[in-house]
Design an enzyme around this catalytic site. Structure first.
Site, PDB file in Angstrom:
ATOM      1  N   TRP A 148     -25.392  94.449  11.582  1.00 23.90           N
ATOM      2  CA  TRP A 148     -26.603  93.748  12.012  1.00 23.90           C
ATOM      3  C   TRP A 148     -27.356  94.419  13.138  1.00 23.90           C
ATOM      4  O   TRP A 148     -28.463  94.025  13.471  1.00 23.90           O
ATOM      5  CB  TRP A 148     -26.310  92.296  12.388  1.00 23.90           C
ATOM      6  N   ASN A 149     -26.779  95.443  13.765  1.00 18.56           N
ATOM      7  CA  ASN A 149     -27.456  95.907  14.981  1.00 18.56           C
ATOM      8  C   ASN A 149     -28.668  96.805  14.742  1.00 18.56           C
ATOM      9  O   ASN A 149     -29.610  96.764  15.520  1.00 18.56           O
ATOM     10  CB  ASN A 149     -26.463  96.531  15.970  1.00 18.56           C
ATOM     11  N   LYS A 177     -26.544  96.106   0.731  1.00 22.24           N
ATOM     12  CA  LYS A 177     -26.195  94.736   1.151  1.00 22.24           C
ATOM     13  C   LYS A 177     -26.273  94.724   2.676  1.00 22.24           C
ATOM     14  O   LYS A 177     -25.352  95.147   3.357  1.00 22.24           O
ATOM     15  CB  LYS A 177     -24.774  94.407   0.678  1.00 22.24           C
ATOM     16  N   GLY A 221     -19.751  98.837   9.930  1.00 28.39           N
ATOM     17  CA  GLY A 221     -19.373  97.512  10.404  1.00 28.39           C
ATOM     18  C   GLY A 221     -18.103  97.595  11.226  1.00 28.39           C
ATOM     19  O   GLY A 221     -17.732  98.669  11.715  1.00 28.39           O
ATOM     20  N   GLU A 268     -18.214 103.832   8.796  1.00 32.28           N
ATOM     21  CA  GLU A 268     -18.658 104.000  10.192  1.00 32.28           C
ATOM     22  C   GLU A 268     -18.260 102.727  10.915  1.00 32.28           C
ATOM     23  O   GLU A 268     -18.881 101.680  10.715  1.00 32.28           O
ATOM     24  CB  GLU A 268     -20.180 104.179  10.256  1.00 32.28           C
ATOM     25  N   LEU A 269     -17.217 102.809  11.735  1.00 32.73           N
ATOM     26  CA  LEU A 269     -16.644 101.585  12.306  1.00 32.73           C
ATOM     27  C   LEU A 269     -16.859 101.521  13.816  1.00 32.73           C
ATOM     28  O   LEU A 269     -17.793 102.108  14.330  1.00 32.73           O
ATOM     29  CB  LEU A 269     -15.163 101.516  11.930  1.00 32.73           C
ATOM     30  N   CYS A 289     -22.149 100.697  18.387  1.00 31.39           N
ATOM     31  CA  CYS A 289     -20.800 101.223  18.123  1.00 31.39           C
ATOM     32  C   CYS A 289     -20.443 102.309  19.117  1.00 31.39           C
ATOM     33  O   CYS A 289     -19.284 102.518  19.416  1.00 31.39           O
ATOM     34  CB  CYS A 289     -20.743 101.754  16.700  1.00 31.39           C
ATOM     35  N   GLU A 313     -12.709  96.536  21.146  1.00 33.22           N
ATOM     36  CA  GLU A 313     -14.175  96.612  21.154  1.00 33.22           C
ATOM     37  C   GLU A 313     -14.771  95.233  21.440  1.00 33.22           C
ATOM     38  O   GLU A 313     -14.481  94.271  20.741  1.00 33.22           O
ATOM     39  CB  GLU A 313     -14.684  97.111  19.796  1.00 33.22           C
TER      40      GLU A 313
HETATM   41  P1  NAD Z   1     -19.116  93.358   9.941  1.00 35.08           P
HETATM   42  O1  NAD Z   1     -17.920  94.189   9.650  1.00 35.08           O
HETATM   43  O2  NAD Z   1     -18.918  91.922  10.228  1.00 35.08           O
HETATM   44  O3  NAD Z   1     -20.175  93.420   8.732  1.00 35.08           O
HETATM   45  C1  NAD Z   1     -20.694  94.623   8.226  1.00 35.08           C
HETATM   46  C2  NAD Z   1     -21.210  94.392   6.815  1.00 35.08           C
HETATM   47  O4  NAD Z   1     -20.122  94.131   5.941  1.00 35.08           O
HETATM   48  C3  NAD Z   1     -22.142  93.183   6.679  1.00 35.08           C
HETATM   49  O5  NAD Z   1     -23.161  93.499   5.757  1.00 35.08           O
HETATM   50  C4  NAD Z   1     -21.229  92.111   6.121  1.00 35.08           C
HETATM   51  O6  NAD Z   1     -21.904  91.120   5.395  1.00 35.08           O
HETATM   52  C5  NAD Z   1     -20.348  92.927   5.213  1.00 35.08           C
HETATM   53  N1  NAD Z   1     -19.041  92.345   4.903  1.00 35.08           N
HETATM   54  C6  NAD Z   1     -18.320  91.444   5.621  1.00 35.08           C
HETATM   55  N2  NAD Z   1     -17.158  91.156   4.986  1.00 35.08           N
HETATM   56  C7  NAD Z   1     -17.141  91.883   3.847  1.00 35.08           C
HETATM   57  C8  NAD Z   1     -16.206  92.037   2.773  1.00 35.08           C
HETATM   58  N3  NAD Z   1     -15.063  91.379   2.745  1.00 35.08           N
HETATM   59  N4  NAD Z   1     -16.515  92.894   1.785  1.00 35.08           N
HETATM   60  C9  NAD Z   1     -17.667  93.597   1.809  1.00 35.08           C
HETATM   61  N5  NAD Z   1     -18.586  93.483   2.782  1.00 35.08           N
HETATM   62  C10 NAD Z   1     -18.329  92.642   3.795  1.00 35.08           C
HETATM   63  O7  NAD Z   1     -19.844  94.103  11.146  1.00 35.08           O
HETATM   64  P2  NAD Z   1     -21.039  93.578  12.027  1.00 35.08           P
HETATM   65  O8  NAD Z   1     -20.509  92.471  12.870  1.00 35.08           O
HETATM   66  O9  NAD Z   1     -22.234  93.353  11.181  1.00 35.08           O
HETATM   67  O10 NAD Z   1     -21.340  94.839  12.954  1.00 35.08           O
HETATM   68  C11 NAD Z   1     -20.667  95.110  14.137  1.00 35.08           C
HETATM   69  C12 NAD Z   1     -19.619  96.194  13.944  1.00 35.08           C
HETATM   70  O11 NAD Z   1     -20.234  97.333  13.348  1.00 35.08           O
HETATM   71  C13 NAD Z   1     -19.037  96.673  15.240  1.00 35.08           C
HETATM   72  O12 NAD Z   1     -17.640  96.797  15.128  1.00 35.08           O
HETATM   73  C14 NAD Z   1     -19.650  98.044  15.436  1.00 35.08           C
HETATM   74  O13 NAD Z   1     -18.894  98.926  16.210  1.00 35.08           O
HETATM   75  C15 NAD Z   1     -19.820  98.504  14.041  1.00 35.08           C
HETATM   76  N6  NAD Z   1     -20.871  99.516  13.971  1.00 35.08           N
HETATM   77  C16 NAD Z   1     -20.534 100.803  13.696  1.00 35.08           C
HETATM   78  C17 NAD Z   1     -21.508 101.778  13.678  1.00 35.08           C
HETATM   79  C18 NAD Z   1     -21.180 103.205  13.361  1.00 35.08           C
HETATM   80  O14 NAD Z   1     -22.062 103.909  12.909  1.00 35.08           O
HETATM   81  N7  NAD Z   1     -19.965 103.678  13.598  1.00 35.08           N
HETATM   82  C19 NAD Z   1     -22.822 101.444  13.936  1.00 35.08           C
HETATM   83  C20 NAD Z   1     -23.133 100.128  14.230  1.00 35.08           C
HETATM   84  C21 NAD Z   1     -22.141  99.169  14.227  1.00 35.08           C
END
Ligand code: NAD
Length: 493
Positions: free
Chosen positions: A151-152, A175, A228, A250-251, A284, A385
C-alpha cells in the site's frame, strides 16, 4: 463517492460477485471511493484475457520495437497526468504530496528505460563444440505475470514490476493492496489510451487472502512478483511453489544506518531523519536502526532530537507538512504496540512515543516521530520491522562492531554508512549483508539501479537492466547443417 470498476481485457467492468468495499482517506478518516471486491471468477477472467493476449491478437506478433514505442507513449501519458495520479495516491495512502508528486513525475523513466530495452533483448549464437550444428539461444516472455503490490507506493511498484515484464513481452494481472487500489485502476485508462492491446494489462482488486491468493494459485500464472511483508511473502512463496512458478519477493527490512565519528554530522543527521521519518517511516528501506559510534553518540542524538522536534505533522497535501498520517488503522495500532514493546524492553524514549494530537489531527492516525536510545540489538524494537516513524539508537565502538551489529538481523534489504574515510566506506559496502548500501546518502533509488534484498528481505531484484531477466525464459535452438544420417542413432550425439 466514486465507484471504481475492475479492468479486464481492455475494459472496465463490475466484479462478478457484485460487491464493493470502501477505501478511506487516512487524513480525514473518511471513505472516499468504492473499490470492487474481485473474486475467483474475476481472477479467472483476467488470467484468461492475459493468456489470450500472449498467444493471439496483436501483442503476440508485435515487434519488440513497437512494444517499446507503446511503453514510451505510456510514460508520456503518466507525465501528462502526474498531478491527478499523485493526488489520488495521497488521498489513498496519506503520504506527502511532495513525495508522491516526485514519485509520479519520476515514474515515466521506467517506461522510457525499459521501453528502450525491449528491442535489445538479444540471444546468442553459441560456438558449439560439436560439428555440423548451428546453435543459438532466444529469450521469450515467461508468460502471464501476477503482480501483487503493497500500500505504500502503488504506482511506483507498477513501474518497477510491469515495465520490465512488458519489455520482455509478458502480460500482467495486477492485484494492488486493498487499502490503496484507486491509483492502479486510474492508471489502466492510460494503458488503453497509449494503445496497449486488450489483455496486456489487467487489474483485479480485492482482499489478499481472497483475490491475491486466487491469483497466485491460478495455474495460468507463470510468474509471481510480490511486494509486501515477509509474512505474506512466505505464504505467497509457498503457494507459488505448489505450481512451480517463478517468484520475486520484495519484502521488509530493519536497515542499519551507521554513523562513524568522522562523518559530516549535519549531512548524517539529515540522512538519518530522511531514512526514518520520511513517508512516516512506511518504507521498506527505512533506516530504522541507527548505529552511532559511542564517541559522538549523545551529541548526535541531541542533533537528531532537535531536528525531529521541528517536524510539522498534518495534512499531507500541504507543502509545509513533514509527517503525514499512518496509512491504515492496523498499521497505526502496530506502531503503537511496538512503542509499548520498546518501553517494556527498557529502551528510553527521547522523542515522541505517542499518538500525535492537535488541531487538524483529529480524524487521521498520527504518530509522533519517535526515537529510542539505550537499545540493544537483541531487543524486539531492534529486530522487528515497525514500518513507522520509530528509530532505535544503538551505540558501537569499532568498525568491526558496526559490521557485526549491522548484520545481526534476519533482514538484508539496505544499509547506510556515514564516514569521510573512503577506505572505510568501501570496506563497509563489502562487509554489510544487504542488497543495497548507501554511503553518505540514503534512500536514493533509480530505474537504472537494481533494488532488492537478501536474507528475509526477499528474492530477486527490480529495476536495472538485469531485472528484465526475471521475466524471460531462455530457449536453446539446435539446427543440423549436415545431410548425413547419424551413424548410430541409439547413442546421444
Ligand atoms: P502485505 O504483505 O500485507 O500485502 C501485500 C500485498 O499482498 C497486498 O496486495 C495484499 O492484498 C496481498 N496479500 C495479502 N495476503 C495475501 C495472500 N495470502 N496471498 C496473496 N496476496 C496476499 O504488505 P503491506 O502491508 O501492503 O505492505 C507493507 C510491507 O511491504 C512491509 O513489510 C514493507 O517492508 C513491505 N515493502 C517492501 C518493499 C520492497 O520493495 N522491498 C517496498 C514497500 C513495502
Amino acid at each position: 463517492m466514486h465507484t471504481y470498476q475492475l479492468f479486464i481485457d481492455g475494459e472496465y467492468c463490475d466484479p462478478a460477485g457484485g460487491e464493493w468495499f470502501d477505501t478511506v482517506n487516512p487524513y480525514t478518516g473518511k471513505a472516499w471511493a468504492r473499490i470492487p471486491r474481485g473474486g475467483k471468477a474475476d481472477v479467472d477472467r483476467a488470467v484468461a484475457a492475459a493468456s489470450r493476449a500472449l498467444t493471439e491478437g496483436p501483442w503476440a506478433t508485435m515487434t519488440a520495437t513497437a512494444r517499446g514505442k507503446l511503453m514510451r507513449r505510456l510514460g508520456d501519458l503518466v507525465a501528462a497526468n502526474a498531478e491527478s495520479l499523485a493526488a489520488t495516491e495521497v488521498r489513498d495512502n496519506g503520504k506527502l504530496l511532495a513525495e508522491m508528486a516526485g514519485q509520479v513525475r519520476y515514474h515515466p523513466e521506467w517506461w522510457y528505460y525499459f521501453g528502450g530495452l525491449a528491442d535489445k533483448i538479444e540471444g546468442a549464437v553459441v560456438p558449439i563444440d560439436k560439428p555440423d550444428l548451428l546453435t543459438f539461444t532466444t529469450h521469450e516472455p515467461v508468460g502471464v505475470v501476477a503482480a501483487l503490490t503493497a500500500w505504500n507506493s502503488p504506482l511506483l511498484f507498477i513501474a518497477w514490476k510491469c515495465a520490465p515484464a512488458i519489455a520482455a513481452g509478458c502480460t500482467v494481472v495486477i492485484k494492488p493492496s486493498e487499502f490503496t487500489s484507486a491509483s492502479t485502476l486510474n492508471f489502466m485508462a492510460l494503458t488503453k489510451e497509449a494503445g496497449f492491446p486488450d489483455g496486456v494489462f489487467n487489474v483485479v482488486t480485492g482482499f489478499g487472502a481472497e483475490t491475491g491468493a486466487a491469483l497466485v494459485e491460478h495455474p495460468g500464472v507463470a510468474k509471481v512478483t510480490f511486494t509486501g511483508s515477509d509474512t505474506t511473502g512466505r505464504a505467497v512463496y509457498q503457494a507459488a511453489a505448489r505450481g512451480l512458478k517463478r517468484v520475486s519477493l520484495e519484502l521488509g527490512g530493519k536497515s542499519p544506518n551507521i554513523v562513524f565519528e568522522d562523518a559530516d554530522l549535519d549531512a548524517a543527521v539529515a540522512g538519518v531523519v530522511s531514512g526514518i521519518f520520511a513517508a512516516t517511516g512506511q518504507t521498506c528501506i527505512a533506516g530504522s536502526r541507527l548505529l552511532v559510534q559511542n564517541s559522538i553518540r549523545d551529541a548526535f542524538v541531541d542533533k537528531l532530537v532537535a531536528m525531529g522536534r521541528t517536524a510539522k505533522i498534518g495534512d499531507p497535501m500541504q507543502a509545509d507538512v513533514n509527517i503525514g498520517p499512518v496509512t491504515t488503522p492496523p498499521q497505526f495500532q502496530k506502531i503503537m504496540d511496538y512503542i509499548d514493546i520498546a518501553k517494556g524492553e527498557g529502551a528510553r524514549c527521547v522523542l515522541g512515543g505517542r499518538r500525535a494530537e492537535g488541531v487538524g489531527l483529529e480524524s487521521g492516525q498520527f504518530v509522533q516521530p519517535t526515537i529510542f536510545v539505550d537499545v540493544t540489538n537483541d531487543m524486539r524494537i531492534a529486530q522487528e520491522e515497525v514500518f513507522g516513524p520509530v528509530l532505535s539508537v544503538i551505540g558501537f565502538d569499532t568498525e568491526a562492531d558496526a559490521v557485526r551489529i549491522g548484520n545481526d538481523v534476519i533482514y538484508g534489504l539496505a544499509a547506510g554508512v556515514w564516514t569521510k574515510d573512503i577506505g572505510r566506506g568501501l570496506r563497509m559496502t563489502k562487509a554489510l549483508k544487504a542488497g543495497m548500501v548507501w554511503v553518505n546518502t540514503y534512500r536514493a533509488v533509480s530505474y537504472m539501479m537494481p533494488f532488492g534484498g537478501i536474507k528475509d528481505s526477499g528474492i530477486g531484484r527490480e529495476s536495472g537492466m538485469s531485472s528484465v531477466k526475471e521475466f524471460l525464459e531462455t530457449k536453446s535452438v539446435w539446427i543440423s547443417t549436415s545431410d548425413a544420417v547419424p551413424a548410430n542413432p541409439f547413442i546421444q550425439r
